[in-house]
Design a protein around this motif. Structure first.
Motif, mmCIF file in Angstrom:
data_model
loop_
_atom_site.group_PDB
_atom_site.id
_atom_site.type_symbol
_atom_site.label_atom_id
_atom_site.label_comp_id
_atom_site.label_asym_id
_atom_site.label_seq_id
_atom_site.Cartn_x
_atom_site.Cartn_y
_atom_site.Cartn_z
ATOM 1 N N LEU A 261 0.911 -1.042 -0.064
ATOM 2 C CA LEU A 261 -0.116 -0.045 -0.076
ATOM 3 C C LEU A 261 0.807 1.257 -0.019
ATOM 4 O O LEU A 261 0.456 2.251 0.134
ATOM 5 N N LYS A 262 1.923 1.131 -0.256
ATOM 6 C CA LYS A 262 2.919 2.301 -0.341
ATOM 7 C C LYS A 262 2.966 3.245 -1.357
ATOM 8 O O LYS A 262 3.233 4.252 -1.231
ATOM 9 N N ILE A 263 2.131 2.953 -2.420
ATOM 10 C CA ILE A 263 1.964 3.664 -3.501
ATOM 11 C C ILE A 263 1.103 4.648 -3.357
ATOM 12 O O ILE A 263 1.178 6.014 -3.746
ATOM 13 N N VAL A 264 -0.166 4.651 -2.591
ATOM 14 C CA VAL A 264 -1.171 5.501 -2.108
ATOM 15 C C VAL A 264 -1.038 5.561 -0.805
ATOM 16 O O VAL A 264 -1.096 4.493 -0.048
ATOM 17 N N LYS A 265 -1.127 6.696 -0.048
ATOM 18 C CA LYS A 265 -1.077 6.914 1.492
ATOM 19 C C LYS A 265 -2.423 6.081 2.060
ATOM 20 O O LYS A 265 -3.441 6.102 1.471
ATOM 21 N N ALA A 266 -2.161 5.272 3.006
ATOM 22 C CA ALA A 266 -3.383 4.635 3.693
ATOM 23 C C ALA A 266 -3.146 5.003 5.158
ATOM 24 O O ALA A 266 -2.289 4.566 5.958
ATOM 25 N N THR A 267 -3.992 6.008 5.805
ATOM 26 C CA THR A 267 -3.874 6.533 6.839
ATOM 27 C C THR A 267 -4.064 5.264 8.104
ATOM 28 O O THR A 267 -3.517 5.724 9.292
ATOM 29 N N PHE A 268 -4.846 4.535 7.845
ATOM 30 C CA PHE A 268 -5.408 3.414 8.674
ATOM 31 C C PHE A 268 -4.042 2.677 9.248
ATOM 32 O O PHE A 268 -4.311 2.131 10.289
ATOM 33 N N LEU A 269 -3.278 2.428 8.378
ATOM 34 C CA LEU A 269 -1.949 1.670 8.799
ATOM 35 C C LEU A 269 -1.140 2.310 9.897
ATOM 36 O O LEU A 269 -0.289 1.499 10.673
ATOM 37 N N LYS A 270 -1.524 3.438 10.581
ATOM 38 C CA LYS A 270 -0.760 3.919 11.700
ATOM 39 C C LYS A 270 -1.764 3.994 12.939
ATOM 40 O O LYS A 270 -1.508 4.298 14.128
ATOM 41 N N ASP A 271 -3.027 3.242 12.708
ATOM 42 C CA ASP A 271 -4.085 3.179 13.891
ATOM 43 C C ASP A 271 -3.720 1.538 14.233
ATOM 44 O O ASP A 271 -4.354 0.656 13.394
ATOM 45 N N LYS A 272 -3.276 1.374 15.371
ATOM 46 C CA LYS A 272 -3.043 0.154 15.794
ATOM 47 C C LYS A 272 -4.208 -0.757 15.849
ATOM 48 O O LYS A 272 -4.350 -2.042 15.586
#
Length: 372
Positions: A261-272
């Motif tokens: 998912l590094k191509i497009v930002k995915a903010t939920f990846l920082k929500d444990k």
């Protein structure tokens, strides 16, 4: 370079000029890498004076073995190049693969001690977990081309021809510096005690085992199977290295998500909390299946001109990937239970907030019945 020297001698004794040229070219390249430029240049000059202008090392792979009946190529050749794909594996599995690669790169040291060890590898595990990618990775690390046997060209309608095709492939690979890769290995290495298999197919397995025994000397064989329980017991003894490639754990799934998912930002990846919910849902899926969910999420976000992949979008694609989208109500309830707001549900699946609210309050079925 002792392996190359032995192969050159073998080629000379067999009067196989192509084999001599191939391994001489490979030895020249290794000498060049080690700083022995003068000696490497002499070998290259000698080769150039005896052959046509094109590089023999590449050209000889173009004459592939073909099935006599179908005229299909029986192998695909991938020249060793930079391997860009990141393979996410358990630490112990990665360690075993790296140990195998180092043993291949250090074969000259073993030969110096008089040890001619077979370097065959059997990879097994569920489909989509990276066995083929690992074979390409080993090819890149060793600098050797990967010769992949194509089963659609190998298995003939006449089983006697299948045994001949197996021999052709092994002979083709043995004459060239390469790694022979047998994918979907169980298709030709089934247990000979299977009561459903005919006698001729059992003879094909015998032929396969004989070719493996001959090939293992100074040559590299990698095989992969999704159905290890179908393999003939004698097959396992032919491989000096056996590595299981399992489905990813939750920790490895998180790495796969961040990687894909590094191509497009995915903010939920920082929500444990959200990551824990997602990784738990993905347990049991292969890296290939997880990659597909990620790709579809990226695609949906781009088509909607969204700058980030939302938590709701990813869960929506995950739900669809499991093939459980029977009705709109169940999708809404799934997203709501997973912590997605009613506004996000409405936006993600394209229905009004009122419809979402009615479904969650149990009114969705009533409205549907009224319309009917």
């Amino acid at each position: 370079m002792r392996t190359e020297i032995l192969k050159i001698i073998e080629g000379g004794l067999e009067r196989n000029s192509e084999k001599v040229k191939s391994y001489a070219k490979l030895m020249s390249e290794k000498l060049q890498d080690q700083g022995e430029e003068k000696f490497a240049t002499r070998i290259s000059a000698l080769l150039d004076s005896k052959v046509a202008a094109h590089p023999v090392y590449l050209d000889e792979f173009m004459t592939k073995p073909v099935d006599q009946d179908s005229r299909l190529d029986m192998v695909e050749v991938s020249m060793a190049g930079k391997f860009s794909e990141e393979i996410i594996l358990p630490d112990i599995t990665r360690m075993k693969i790296e140990h195998y690669v180092e043993s291949l790169k250090g074969r000259d040291k073993f030969l110096e001690l008089g040890l001619d060890l077979p370097e065959s590898l059997l990879l097994y595990g569920p489909p989509g977990c990276g066995k083929t990618s690992i074979a390409h990775y080993i090819s890149e690390r060793t600098g050797l081309p990967l010769v992949t046997a194509k089963l659609d060209g190998l298995i003939s309608s006449l089983l006697g021809s299948t045994a001949k095709n197996i021999r052709k492939i092994f002979e083709y690979a043995q004459e060239r510096p390469c790694i022979l890769f047998l994918d979907e290995f169980d298709a030709i290495a089934k247990a000979r005690d299977d009561e459903h298999e005919v006698g001729e197919l059992k003879r094909v397995v015998n032929s396969l085992l004989q070719n493996i025994d001959k090939f293992n000397t100074n040559s590299i064989l990698i095989a992969a199977t999704n159905h290890e329980k179908l393999l003939d017991p004698a097959v396992w003894r032919r491989f000096s290295n056996v590595i299981e490639i399992p489905k990813p754990s939750q920790g490895e799934i998180e790495k796969l998500l961040k990687n894909n998912l590094k191509i497009v930002k995915a903010t939920f990846l920082k929500d444990k909390k959200k990551i824990d919910i997602i990784t738990e849902m993905l347990v049991g899926m292969s890296p290939s299946e997880i990659k597909s969910v990620c790709f579809n999420s990226v695609k949906q976000s781009i088509l909607k001109d969204e700058k980030t992949i939302s938590y709701a979008t990813f869960l929506y694609q995950l739900y669809l990937s499991k093939g459980s989208y029977n009705e709109q109500n169940s999708l809404v309830e799934f997203l709501n239970t997973s912590g997605v707001s009613q506004i996000s549900i409405s936006k993600t699946i394209g229905i009004s907030q009122r419809q979402v609210r009615n479904i969650l309050e149990g009114k969705g079925d009533e409205i549907k019945n009224e319309k009917e």
